[in-house]
Design a protein around this motif. Sequence first.
Motif, PDB file in Angstrom:
ATOM      1  N   VAL A 154       0.877  -1.174   0.000  1.00 28.01           N
ATOM      2  CA  VAL A 154       0.000   0.000   0.000  1.00 28.01           C
ATOM      3  C   VAL A 154       0.910   1.219   0.000  1.00 28.01           C
ATOM      4  O   VAL A 154       1.816   1.323   0.833  1.00 28.01           O
ATOM      5  CB  VAL A 154      -0.926  -0.008   1.227  1.00 28.01           C
ATOM      6  N   THR A 155       0.644   2.137  -0.923  1.00 24.96           N
ATOM      7  CA  THR A 155       1.587   3.217  -1.203  1.00 24.96           C
ATOM      8  C   THR A 155       0.925   4.582  -1.124  1.00 24.96           C
ATOM      9  O   THR A 155      -0.236   4.746  -1.501  1.00 24.96           O
ATOM     10  CB  THR A 155       2.163   3.014  -2.624  1.00 24.96           C
ATOM     11  N   LEU A 156       1.701   5.560  -0.677  1.00 24.38           N
ATOM     12  CA  LEU A 156       1.235   6.940  -0.693  1.00 24.38           C
ATOM     13  C   LEU A 156       1.291   7.492  -2.109  1.00 24.38           C
ATOM     14  O   LEU A 156       2.102   7.051  -2.922  1.00 24.38           O
ATOM     15  CB  LEU A 156       2.112   7.811   0.209  1.00 24.38           C
ATOM     16  N   LYS A 157       0.454   8.455  -2.367  1.00 25.77           N
ATOM     17  CA  LYS A 157       0.454   9.121  -3.665  1.00 25.77           C
ATOM     18  C   LYS A 157       1.795   9.841  -3.885  1.00 25.77           C
ATOM     19  O   LYS A 157       2.367   9.795  -4.961  1.00 25.77           O
ATOM     20  CB  LYS A 157      -0.706  10.108  -3.731  1.00 25.77           C
ATOM     21  N   ASP A 158       2.292  10.505  -2.856  1.00 26.73           N
ATOM     22  CA  ASP A 158       3.570  11.220  -2.920  1.00 26.73           C
ATOM     23  C   ASP A 158       4.666  10.285  -2.423  1.00 26.73           C
ATOM     24  O   ASP A 158       4.850  10.110  -1.226  1.00 26.73           O
ATOM     25  CB  ASP A 158       3.508  12.479  -2.061  1.00 26.73           C
ATOM     26  N   ARG A 159       5.414   9.688  -3.355  1.00 20.89           N
ATOM     27  CA  ARG A 159       6.440   8.705  -2.985  1.00 20.89           C
ATOM     28  C   ARG A 159       7.630   9.342  -2.275  1.00 20.89           C
ATOM     29  O   ARG A 159       8.491   8.646  -1.760  1.00 20.89           O
ATOM     30  CB  ARG A 159       6.914   7.942  -4.225  1.00 20.89           C
ATOM     31  N   GLY A 160       7.676  10.658  -2.189  1.00 22.24           N
ATOM     32  CA  GLY A 160       8.734  11.324  -1.442  1.00 22.24           C
ATOM     33  C   GLY A 160       8.305  11.722  -0.043  1.00 22.24           C
ATOM     34  O   GLY A 160       9.073  12.311   0.710  1.00 22.24           O
ATOM     35  N   SER A 161       7.095  11.384   0.325  1.00 19.91           N
ATOM     36  CA  SER A 161       6.532  11.769   1.614  1.00 19.91           C
ATOM     37  C   SER A 161       7.032  10.848   2.735  1.00 19.91           C
ATOM     38  O   SER A 161       7.417   9.712   2.497  1.00 19.91           O
ATOM     39  CB  SER A 161       5.007  11.693   1.538  1.00 19.91           C
ATOM     40  N   CYS A 162       6.978  11.355   3.942  1.00 22.24           N
ATOM     41  CA  CYS A 162       7.302  10.566   5.139  1.00 22.24           C
ATOM     42  C   CYS A 162       6.098  10.479   6.070  1.00 22.24           C
ATOM     43  O   CYS A 162       6.231  10.220   7.261  1.00 22.24           O
ATOM     44  CB  CYS A 162       8.470  11.195   5.881  1.00 22.24           C
ATOM     45  N   VAL A 163       4.907  10.701   5.517  1.00 20.81           N
ATOM     46  CA  VAL A 163       3.678  10.787   6.316  1.00 20.81           C
ATOM     47  C   VAL A 163       3.452   9.545   7.167  1.00 20.81           C
ATOM     48  O   VAL A 163       3.018   9.654   8.313  1.00 20.81           O
ATOM     49  CB  VAL A 163       2.458  11.068   5.411  1.00 20.81           C
ATOM     50  N   LEU A 164       3.746   8.367   6.639  1.00 22.29           N
ATOM     51  CA  LEU A 164       3.429   7.148   7.389  1.00 22.29           C
ATOM     52  C   LEU A 164       4.250   7.030   8.668  1.00 22.29           C
ATOM     53  O   LEU A 164       3.700   6.686   9.724  1.00 22.29           O
ATOM     54  CB  LEU A 164       3.602   5.918   6.508  1.00 22.29           C
ATOM     55  N   VAL A 165       5.541   7.303   8.616  1.00 22.16           N
ATOM     56  CA  VAL A 165       6.344   7.196   9.836  1.00 22.16           C
ATOM     57  C   VAL A 165       6.188   8.430  10.721  1.00 22.16           C
ATOM     58  O   VAL A 165       6.301   8.336  11.944  1.00 22.16           O
ATOM     59  CB  VAL A 165       7.829   6.896   9.534  1.00 22.16           C
ATOM     60  N   VAL A 216       6.181  -0.673   8.025  1.00 16.09           N
ATOM     61  CA  VAL A 216       5.789   0.646   7.539  1.00 16.09           C
ATOM     62  C   VAL A 216       7.060   1.412   7.205  1.00 16.09           C
ATOM     63  O   VAL A 216       7.945   1.564   8.051  1.00 16.09           O
ATOM     64  CB  VAL A 216       4.977   1.416   8.606  1.00 16.09           C
ATOM     65  N   LEU A 217       7.147   1.874   5.971  1.00 14.85           N
ATOM     66  CA  LEU A 217       8.240   2.729   5.525  1.00 14.85           C
ATOM     67  C   LEU A 217       7.674   4.137   5.350  1.00 14.85           C
ATOM     68  O   LEU A 217       6.472   4.337   5.481  1.00 14.85           O
ATOM     69  CB  LEU A 217       8.858   2.162   4.247  1.00 14.85           C
ATOM     70  N   PRO A 218       8.504   5.127   5.088  1.00 12.56           N
ATOM     71  CA  PRO A 218       7.979   6.498   5.011  1.00 12.56           C
ATOM     72  C   PRO A 218       6.826   6.681   4.021  1.00 12.56           C
ATOM     73  O   PRO A 218       5.879   7.416   4.307  1.00 12.56           O
ATOM     74  CB  PRO A 218       9.201   7.318   4.593  1.00 12.56           C
ATOM     75  N   ASP A 219       6.875   6.014   2.875  1.00 13.21           N
ATOM     76  CA  ASP A 219       5.877   6.269   1.836  1.00 13.21           C
ATOM     77  C   ASP A 219       5.115   5.031   1.362  1.00 13.21           C
ATOM     78  O   ASP A 219       4.326   5.118   0.431  1.00 13.21           O
ATOM     79  CB  ASP A 219       6.532   6.941   0.639  1.00 13.21           C
ATOM     80  N   HIS A 220       5.349   3.886   1.987  1.00 12.88           N
ATOM     81  CA  HIS A 220       4.589   2.685   1.635  1.00 12.88           C
ATOM     82  C   HIS A 220       4.677   1.658   2.754  1.00 12.88           C
ATOM     83  O   HIS A 220       5.478   1.806   3.681  1.00 12.88           O
ATOM     84  CB  HIS A 220       5.055   2.085   0.305  1.00 12.88           C
ATOM     85  N   MET A 221       3.813   0.640   2.657  1.00 14.24           N
ATOM     86  CA  MET A 221       3.775  -0.431   3.653  1.00 14.24           C
ATOM     87  C   MET A 221       3.717  -1.768   2.941  1.00 14.24           C
ATOM     88  O   MET A 221       3.143  -1.872   1.852  1.00 14.24           O
ATOM     89  CB  MET A 221       2.505  -0.345   4.508  1.00 14.24           C
ATOM     90  N   HIS A 222       4.287  -2.777   3.571  1.00 13.17           N
ATOM     91  CA  HIS A 222       4.122  -4.162   3.149  1.00 13.17           C
ATOM     92  C   HIS A 222       3.465  -4.881   4.322  1.00 13.17           C
ATOM     93  O   HIS A 222       3.900  -4.749   5.470  1.00 13.17           O
ATOM     94  CB  HIS A 222       5.466  -4.808   2.816  1.00 13.17           C
ATOM     95  N   VAL A 223       2.420  -5.620   4.018  1.00 15.12           N
ATOM     96  CA  VAL A 223       1.564  -6.174   5.058  1.00 15.12           C
ATOM     97  C   VAL A 223       1.132  -7.584   4.668  1.00 15.12           C
ATOM     98  O   VAL A 223       0.860  -7.843   3.494  1.00 15.12           O
ATOM     99  CB  VAL A 223       0.298  -5.290   5.206  1.00 15.12           C
ATOM    100  N   ILE A 224       1.056  -8.457   5.658  1.00 12.63           N
ATOM    101  CA  ILE A 224       0.458  -9.777   5.448  1.00 12.63           C
ATOM    102  C   ILE A 224      -0.670  -9.941   6.456  1.00 12.63           C
ATOM    103  O   ILE A 224      -0.444  -9.806   7.665  1.00 12.63           O
ATOM    104  CB  ILE A 224       1.487 -10.915   5.611  1.00 12.63           C
ATOM    105  N   TRP A 225      -1.858 -10.190   5.928  1.00  9.43           N
ATOM    106  CA  TRP A 225      -3.047 -10.425   6.752  1.00  9.43           C
ATOM    107  C   TRP A 225      -3.565 -11.825   6.507  1.00  9.43           C
ATOM    108  O   TRP A 225      -3.507 -12.342   5.402  1.00  9.43           O
ATOM    109  CB  TRP A 225      -4.187  -9.495   6.360  1.00  9.43           C
TER     110      TRP A 225
END
Length: 162
Positions: free
Chosen positions: A18-29, A55-64
Amino acid sequence: MSRYIRSKRFGGTFFFTVTLKDRGSCVLVEHIDLLRECVRKVKSKRPFEIVAWVVLPDHMHVIWRLPEGDNDFSRRWQLIKILFTKILKEKTRYKSSVWQERFWEHEIRSDDDLKNHIHYCYLNPVKHGYVSSTRDWPYSSFHRDVKLGLFDIGWNGLLHTE
């Protein structure tokens, strides 16, 4: 136009990016506590098991792992994204769209597939150069798995149980 075909499997295990629209953003962290709270709220209403999460600054990898008889991971992601965006906009001056519209999903089909995707999650901060060791990245369920004895804190890419 691309045609997206989602898995229809009930009660399956799935890997997501799951990725942010702005790949340079740090919103997630920068807003990790908000993200965690949004996930908790959605999870309380639409349960799922978190197998792995990074969770990385601009995207996440998740297993559910979804409950038996349930395959609605898309709605869960929609709710998490909506809630996160709404609260983020209320608490900050963030005005633009936060998320990429879609997410990438892969149905886990075997134990080896699961192991490989867990490793991918936990090694991703190293791959992107944020840290030199998995143990140094704080935004990961790796630390939970160390406490559970599934991984050694000095893990180098192999499961502790192997």
